[in-house]
Design an enzyme around this catalytic site. Structure first.
Site, PDB file in Angstrom:
ATOM      1  N   ASN A   1      46.580  34.663  39.514  1.00 33.32           N
ATOM      2  CA  ASN A   1      46.815  34.066  38.661  1.00 33.32           C
ATOM      3  C   ASN A   1      47.827  35.052  38.056  1.00 33.32           C
ATOM      4  O   ASN A   1      48.959  36.407  38.402  1.00 33.32           O
ATOM      5  CB  ASN A   1      46.531  34.456  37.725  1.00 33.32           C
ATOM      6  CG  ASN A   1      45.380  35.876  36.368  1.00 33.32           C
ATOM      7  OD1 ASN A   1      46.675  36.458  35.431  1.00 33.32           O
ATOM      8  ND2 ASN A   1      44.913  36.833  37.375  1.00 33.32           N
TER       9      ASN A   1
ATOM     10  N   GLY B   1      50.526  36.264  32.830  1.00 34.41           N
ATOM     11  CA  GLY B   1      51.457  37.026  31.952  1.00 34.41           C
ATOM     12  C   GLY B   1      51.196  37.566  30.577  1.00 34.41           C
ATOM     13  O   GLY B   1      51.805  37.723  29.599  1.00 34.41           O
TER      14      GLY B   1
ATOM     15  N   CYS C   1      46.930  45.654  33.847  1.00 33.45           N
ATOM     16  CA  CYS C   1      47.422  43.940  34.167  1.00 33.45           C
ATOM     17  C   CYS C   1      48.694  44.000  35.380  1.00 33.45           C
ATOM     18  O   CYS C   1      49.599  44.785  35.330  1.00 33.45           O
ATOM     19  CB  CYS C   1      48.192  43.581  32.976  1.00 33.45           C
ATOM     20  SG  CYS C   1      48.760  42.228  32.697  1.00 33.45           S
TER      21      CYS C   1
ATOM     22  N   THR D   1      42.931  42.992  39.033  1.00 29.58           N
ATOM     23  CA  THR D   1      42.927  42.287  39.875  1.00 29.58           C
ATOM     24  C   THR D   1      43.792  43.090  40.777  1.00 29.58           C
ATOM     25  O   THR D   1      45.180  43.824  40.602  1.00 29.58           O
ATOM     26  CB  THR D   1      43.918  41.208  39.491  1.00 29.58           C
ATOM     27  OG1 THR D   1      44.758  40.891  38.241  1.00 29.58           O
ATOM     28  CG2 THR D   1      42.727  39.447  38.700  1.00 29.58           C
TER      29      THR D   1
ATOM     30  N   GLY E   1      34.566  39.762  41.360  1.00 30.56           N
ATOM     31  CA  GLY E   1      33.964  38.900  42.245  1.00 30.56           C
ATOM     32  C   GLY E   1      32.536  38.358  42.121  1.00 30.56           C
ATOM     33  O   GLY E   1      31.811  38.201  43.410  1.00 30.56           O
TER      34      GLY E   1
ATOM     35  N   THR F   1      36.024  35.195  37.404  1.00 30.01           N
ATOM     36  CA  THR F   1      36.628  33.927  37.854  1.00 30.01           C
ATOM     37  C   THR F   1      35.701  32.990  37.964  1.00 30.01           C
ATOM     38  O   THR F   1      35.957  31.926  37.727  1.00 30.01           O
ATOM     39  CB  THR F   1      37.316  34.297  39.531  1.00 30.01           C
ATOM     40  OG1 THR F   1      38.146  35.583  39.285  1.00 30.01           O
ATOM     41  CG2 THR F   1      38.215  33.045  39.754  1.00 30.01           C
TER      42      THR F   1
HETATM   43  O1  RRO Z   1      47.145  38.262  31.722  1.00 29.29           O
HETATM   44  C1  RRO Z   1      47.465  38.016  32.761  1.00 29.29           C
HETATM   45  O2  RRO Z   1      48.261  37.571  33.893  1.00 29.29           O
HETATM   46  C2  RRO Z   1      46.440  39.260  33.406  1.00 29.29           C
HETATM   47  C3  RRO Z   1      45.885  40.032  32.677  1.00 29.29           C
HETATM   48 BR1  RRO Z   1      46.840  40.521  31.661  1.00 29.29          BR
HETATM   49  C4  RRO Z   1      45.016  41.097  33.740  1.00 29.29           C
HETATM   50  O3  RRO Z   1      44.624  41.932  33.252  1.00 29.29           O
HETATM   51  N1  RRO Z   1      45.224  40.788  35.234  1.00 29.29           N
HETATM   52  C5  RRO Z   1      45.101  40.057  35.191  1.00 29.29           C
HETATM   53  O4  RRO Z   1      45.130  39.224  36.711  1.00 29.29           O
HETATM   54  N2  RRO Z   1      46.225  38.487  34.828  1.00 29.29           N
END
Ligand code: RRO
Length: 318
Positions: free
Chosen positions: A80, A83, A144, A207, A259, A281
């Site tokens: 993902n 953002g 993030c 992630t 996971g 997820t």
């Molecule tokens: O919003 C995101 O793209 C996002 C966040 Br804030 C995060 O903490 N972890 C992630 O995988 N995506």
């Protein structure tokens, strides 16, 4: 090793867990970013039955997030780059939070920022909003992977982590959880710094940075290029992170995430050293996954003669 016993022991199982000063009725929580900002999942299960819902990270101002496509399914899990899309703290306090609290669940707020000042402003906005007691903690998202550029991964540096958490602790009086990154070899060091700087617990882990190339277009597939990988491939990464941090900092509470798609996977993170786990997820394919995993955790404990879920924490440490 305790003997297995029959399901008739269900009523005797103590499902409560304590994470620092926060006691929750269950060890299973919904992870930030996968349960929305409000009560979106309430139509699928009783949100009050699980430990808490961690909402998607918020900033003071609304933020539109990254260009599409934002998610992509891979054989290893989901990539993902949402953002950090969000409505802003004032809007969330008006729409989102009230509905979530009305469900009877406990809420963990979450904030993000590009600078120490952003985090300070976000935590001050929440502190000034005089939130109801149902908001039991603040998860500070230091990790993030989808902030523009990579210089802002606070959780890759103990000093940056300390600076943010001290700024948050200066204005936010309820418990602070620090959400950390698996994308650094300094994770254990950063977790220790987070504990010293005022975090009551660490949430392990966000992630893993990844990318998918569209072979026809010969370009990165996600709109933002890079993304964060979650789901099945993350589980051993999370177990290792929890195990290492528990071994290094036995008194620092841990919320494990990565996971978790079954009760047994939740048990594994608890045994590694977590006090609680978050389900992320799995929720996308199965919106009531957290409730199912919570039931499976209960069944596992009963079948294995466990009297209290909290007993499991750290039992897998050598
Ligand atoms: O919003 C995101 O793209 C996002 C966040 Br804030 C995060 O903490 N972890 C992630 O995988 N995506």
């Amino acid at each position: 090793m305790k003997r297995r016993r029959s399901r008739s022991g269900a009523a005797g199982l103590d499902r409560r867990v304590t994470i620092g000063s926060v006691t929750l009725p269950s060890a299973v929580l919904c992870a930030s970013g996968t349960a929305g900002h409000g009560d979106e999942l309430a139509r699928y299960f009783d949100l009050s039955s699980i430990g808490a819902v961690v909402v998607k990270s918020l900033s003071v101002d609304p933020w539109k997030g990254n260009p599409a496509p934002r998610v992509h399914q891979t054989p290893a899990g989901m990539l993902n780059s949402v953002g950090l899309q969000g409505p802003g703290i004032a809007a969330w306090c008006e729409h989102g939070l009230p509905e979530l609290l009305a469900s009877g669940t406990r809420v963990v707020a979450s904030i993000w920022g590009r600078s120490v000042e952003d985090f300070a402003a976000a935590s001050a906005a929440l502190a000034n909003a005089e939130l109801p007691d149902g908001v039991v903690a603040l998860e500070v998202n230091l990790s993030c992977p989808n902030l523009d550029g990579h210089s802002h991964l606070f959780a890759h540096d103990p000093v940056a982590t300390t600076d943010v958490l001290q700024a948050v602790a200066a204005v936010w009086e309820r418990p602070i959880w620090a959400k950390l990154s698996p994308n650094t070899e300094r994770l254990v060091e950063v977790a220790g710094a987070a504990g010293v700087a005022g975090a009551e617990a660490v949430t392990l882990v966000n992630t893993v940075m990844g990318m998918v190339i569209d072979t026809e277009d010969r370009r990165p597939l996600l709109g933002a290029g890079r993304g964060g990988l979650s789901g099945p491939a993350m589980h051993p990464v999370a177990v290792r992170a929890v195990y290492d941090c528990r071994a290094a900092w036995p008194d620092l509470p841990i919320v494990g995430v990565g996971g978790v798609a079954s009760g047994v996977a939740a048990v594994e993170l608890l045994l590694a050293g977590a006090q609680a786990v978050q389900v992320g997820t799995a929720t996308f394919a199965e919106p009531d996954a957290a409730a199912r995993i919570d039931r499976e955790l209960t069944d596992w404990c009963i079948e294995h003669g466990v009297d209290a879920v909290s007993e499991l924490s750290g039992q897998g440490q050598r």
